[in-house]
Motif scaffolding. Structure first.
Motif, PDB file in Angstrom:
ATOM      1  N   VAL A   1      -5.227   3.587 -14.681  1.00 24.17           N
ATOM      2  CA  VAL A   1      -6.311   2.605 -14.809  1.00 24.17           C
ATOM      3  C   VAL A   1      -6.580   1.883 -13.486  1.00 24.17           C
ATOM      4  O   VAL A   1      -7.679   1.371 -13.255  1.00 24.17           O
ATOM      5  N   ALA A   2      -5.590   1.850 -12.595  1.00 29.33           N
ATOM      6  CA  ALA A   2      -5.707   1.052 -11.375  1.00 29.33           C
ATOM      7  C   ALA A   2      -6.669   1.654 -10.360  1.00 29.33           C
ATOM      8  O   ALA A   2      -7.277   0.921  -9.575  1.00 29.33           O
ATOM      9  N   VAL A   3      -6.836   2.965 -10.355  1.00 24.10           N
ATOM     10  CA  VAL A   3      -7.639   3.618  -9.316  1.00 24.10           C
ATOM     11  C   VAL A   3      -9.085   3.100  -9.301  1.00 24.10           C
ATOM     12  O   VAL A   3      -9.586   2.672  -8.249  1.00 24.10           O
ATOM     13  N   PRO A   4      -9.789   3.089 -10.447  1.00 24.58           N
ATOM     14  CA  PRO A   4     -11.155   2.557 -10.415  1.00 24.58           C
ATOM     15  C   PRO A   4     -11.218   1.083 -10.006  1.00 24.58           C
ATOM     16  O   PRO A   4     -12.167   0.663  -9.342  1.00 24.58           O
ATOM     17  N   VAL A   5     -10.206   0.313 -10.390  1.00 26.01           N
ATOM     18  CA  VAL A   5     -10.204  -1.127 -10.069  1.00 26.01           C
ATOM     19  C   VAL A   5     -10.046  -1.334  -8.570  1.00 26.01           C
ATOM     20  O   VAL A   5     -10.750  -2.161  -7.961  1.00 26.01           O
ATOM     21  N   VAL A   6      -9.128  -0.596  -7.969  1.00 24.87           N
ATOM     22  CA  VAL A   6      -8.886  -0.715  -6.531  1.00 24.87           C
ATOM     23  C   VAL A   6     -10.145  -0.333  -5.743  1.00 24.87           C
ATOM     24  O   VAL A   6     -10.548  -1.029  -4.805  1.00 24.87           O
ATOM     25  N   ILE A   7     -10.785   0.765  -6.150  1.00 28.26           N
ATOM     26  CA  ILE A   7     -12.017   1.194  -5.454  1.00 28.26           C
ATOM     27  C   ILE A   7     -13.136   0.170  -5.694  1.00 28.26           C
ATOM     28  O   ILE A   7     -13.882  -0.187  -4.775  1.00 28.26           O
ATOM     29  N   GLY A   8     -13.233  -0.325  -6.935  1.00 26.76           N
ATOM     30  CA  GLY A   8     -14.240  -1.342  -7.247  1.00 26.76           C
ATOM     31  C   GLY A   8     -14.063  -2.607  -6.425  1.00 26.76           C
ATOM     32  O   GLY A   8     -15.042  -3.233  -5.993  1.00 26.76           O
ATOM     33  N   ALA A   9     -12.806  -2.984  -6.173  1.00 28.50           N
ATOM     34  CA  ALA A   9     -12.535  -4.165  -5.343  1.00 28.50           C
ATOM     35  C   ALA A   9     -12.970  -3.915  -3.904  1.00 28.50           C
ATOM     36  O   ALA A   9     -13.598  -4.773  -3.263  1.00 28.50           O
ATOM     37  N   ARG A  10     -12.648  -2.730  -3.405  1.00 31.53           N
ATOM     38  CA  ARG A  10     -13.026  -2.385  -2.020  1.00 31.53           C
ATOM     39  C   ARG A  10     -14.548  -2.422  -1.847  1.00 31.53           C
ATOM     40  O   ARG A  10     -15.055  -2.908  -0.823  1.00 31.53           O
ATOM     41  N   LEU A  11     -15.277  -1.918  -2.849  1.00 32.65           N
ATOM     42  CA  LEU A  11     -16.744  -1.930  -2.774  1.00 32.65           C
ATOM     43  C   LEU A  11     -17.293  -3.355  -2.741  1.00 32.65           C
ATOM     44  O   LEU A  11     -18.401  -3.592  -2.262  1.00 32.65           O
ATOM     45  N   ASN A  12     -16.507  -4.303  -3.253  1.00 30.29           N
ATOM     46  CA  ASN A  12     -16.903  -5.721  -3.222  1.00 30.29           C
ATOM     47  C   ASN A  12     -16.254  -6.485  -2.066  1.00 30.29           C
ATOM     48  O   ASN A  12     -16.342  -7.714  -2.010  1.00 30.29           O
ATOM     49  N   LYS A  13     -15.554  -5.729  -1.194  1.00 35.97           N
ATOM     50  CA  LYS A  13     -14.865  -6.332  -0.030  1.00 35.97           C
ATOM     51  C   LYS A  13     -13.825  -7.391  -0.438  1.00 35.97           C
ATOM     52  O   LYS A  13     -13.628  -8.399   0.236  1.00 35.97           O
ATOM     53  N   VAL A  14     -13.172  -7.151  -1.576  1.00 35.29           N
ATOM     54  CA  VAL A  14     -12.092  -8.032  -2.039  1.00 35.29           C
ATOM     55  C   VAL A  14     -10.761  -7.416  -1.614  1.00 35.29           C
ATOM     56  O   VAL A  14     -10.535  -6.222  -1.849  1.00 35.29           O
ATOM     57  N   PRO A  15      -9.856  -8.178  -0.975  1.00 33.53           N
ATOM     58  CA  PRO A  15      -8.571  -7.597  -0.566  1.00 33.53           C
ATOM     59  C   PRO A  15      -7.742  -7.145  -1.762  1.00 33.53           C
ATOM     60  O   PRO A  15      -7.756  -7.780  -2.819  1.00 33.53           O
ATOM     61  N   VAL A  16      -7.035  -6.022  -1.579  1.00 34.31           N
ATOM     62  CA  VAL A  16      -6.211  -5.450  -2.652  1.00 34.31           C
ATOM     63  C   VAL A  16      -4.777  -5.298  -2.177  1.00 34.31           C
ATOM     64  O   VAL A  16      -4.532  -4.728  -1.106  1.00 34.31           O
ATOM     65  N   ILE A  17      -3.843  -5.795  -2.982  1.00 39.08           N
ATOM     66  CA  ILE A  17      -2.422  -5.531  -2.744  1.00 39.08           C
ATOM     67  C   ILE A  17      -1.946  -4.644  -3.885  1.00 39.08           C
ATOM     68  O   ILE A  17      -2.181  -4.948  -5.054  1.00 39.08           O
TER      69      ILE A  17
END
Length: 356
Positions: free
Chosen positions: A104-120
């Motif tokens: 489930v994390a893969v779409p969320v991580v990519i979605g965050a990147r598209l919004n320029k939100v940092p991901v750990i």
């Protein structure tokens, strides 16, 4: 000043959710508004809703290394999940996203990147799982639990943090464990944990030598759903449970020895609690071999005795358990010297830092 907001994600197995639970009390203490993105069907949904945290659902496909007809349709479900996650993150405007992995994390991580939100992201095992491998290019930092893992993370993204451990695990009580199990003598206690689904190999191997073990030990056996042996229900000194939640801290603290699979979450809990342990990792026949690597690292550090599934015989298992008990102080001393303990504070510091 506006309240800080974090979105957590991770699911598919309990191992991808419980480390997130360990972070929640500290995040709340620091004033974060916490939300979660998971799937409708995933194990994570009920766990997170039980914590009274706002939960968003997205579509996600399972990532497989083997042939399955769903491999043709699941990429489209992942793509759909990316756009759903992107929209949720755009609307909620979190300061940071924390991913524990799982499909489930893969779409969320990519979605965050598209919004320029940092991901750990956090990787529990020695080598990244498939979901984290796909996520790494979109992450700001990757937390790891094993020093050896840093070499697998490129571009200086890796940070050795340890794994986050739930505070309630340290609040268990041995007397409470004895009371729950109705143990009436002071024999040493062995706790057996076969993972969230139980382990047939471990269950069968222990039960084959149960009478010999009970001469010396009391046994708490968490054997997995549907795996209770009705023939042994009334056996003195032997208590079986399909699954435990509230009782687990008491059982962990009450145990003198633990026999377990070698998933990263459980072995780091054993390390933090300094519990001498025999690890029986999942074999390569039924896994990608990550538990074998985890167990080997703990064996080399002197934290664990290790036995491969293929090596199990009745005599060898009994002998190793007795050796572990005889040498338990050596293992406790080694675990006390570990540089990697509870990772909660290290990860929280990183979460705060990437927002600056």
């Amino acid at each position: 000043m506006s309240k800080k907001k974090i979105i957590l994600t991770g699911g598919g197995t309990a191992g991808h959710v419980t480390p997130n639970l360990a972070l929640i009390p500290k995040l709340k203490e620091l004033g974060y508004e916490i939300q979660y993105i998971g799937t409708q069907e995933g194990i994570e949904k009920n766990i997170i809703l039980g914590e009274k945290i706002k939960y968003h659902t997205i579509s996600s496909g399972k990532l497989r290394r083997y042939f399955d007809l769903k491999n043709f349709t699941d990429p489209f479900r992942v793509l759909k999940g990316v756009w759903q996650a992107k929209d949720i993150i755009k609307k909620e405007k979190p300061d940071v996203v924390f991913s524990k992995g799982g499909f489930v994390a893969v779409p969320v991580v990519i979605g965050a990147r598209l919004n320029k939100v940092p991901v750990i992201a956090h990787e529990s095992d020695m080598t990244p799982g498939l979901a984290n491998k796909l996520s790494i290019p979109y992450c700001t930092k990757i937390c790891v639990t094993f020093p050896e893992s840093l070499k697998n993370i490129k571009a200086n993204k890796g940070v050795l943090t340890g794994t986050p451990i739930r505070e309630e695990l340290f609040k268990g009580n041995r007397e409470e464990a004895m009371k729950i199990c109705k143990f009436s003598d002071d024999k040493p206690v062995i706790l057996i944990i076969g993972g969230s689904l139980g382990s047939k190999v471990i269950n069968d191997s222990i039960r084959a030598i149960i009478d010999k073990l009970l001469l010396t030990y009391n046994i708490i056996h968490i054997c997995g759903k549907g795996n209770i042996d009705n023939n042994l229900i009334n056996k003195k000194g032997y208590r079986q449970f399909e699954y435990v939640k509230e009782e687990l801290p008491h059982f962990m603290n009450g145990a003198d020895l633990v026999i377990s699979r070698a998933g990263a979450n459980v072995i780091f809990e054993l390390l933090a609690l300094k519990k001498p342990n025999l690890l029986i990792p999942l074999s390569r026949k039924s896994s990608r071999g990550d538990q074998i690597l985890n167990a080997e690292s703990f064996r080399k550090s002197g934290y664990s005795l290790v036995m491969q599934e293929e090596e199990i015989t009745e005599d060898r298992l009994l002998k190793d358990i007795n050796n572990l008990y005889r040498n338990k102080e050596k293992y406790i001393t080694n675990m006390g010297k570990s540089p990697v303990q509870n990772g909660v504070n290290n990860i929280i510091k990183l979460i705060e830092k990437v927002q600056i």
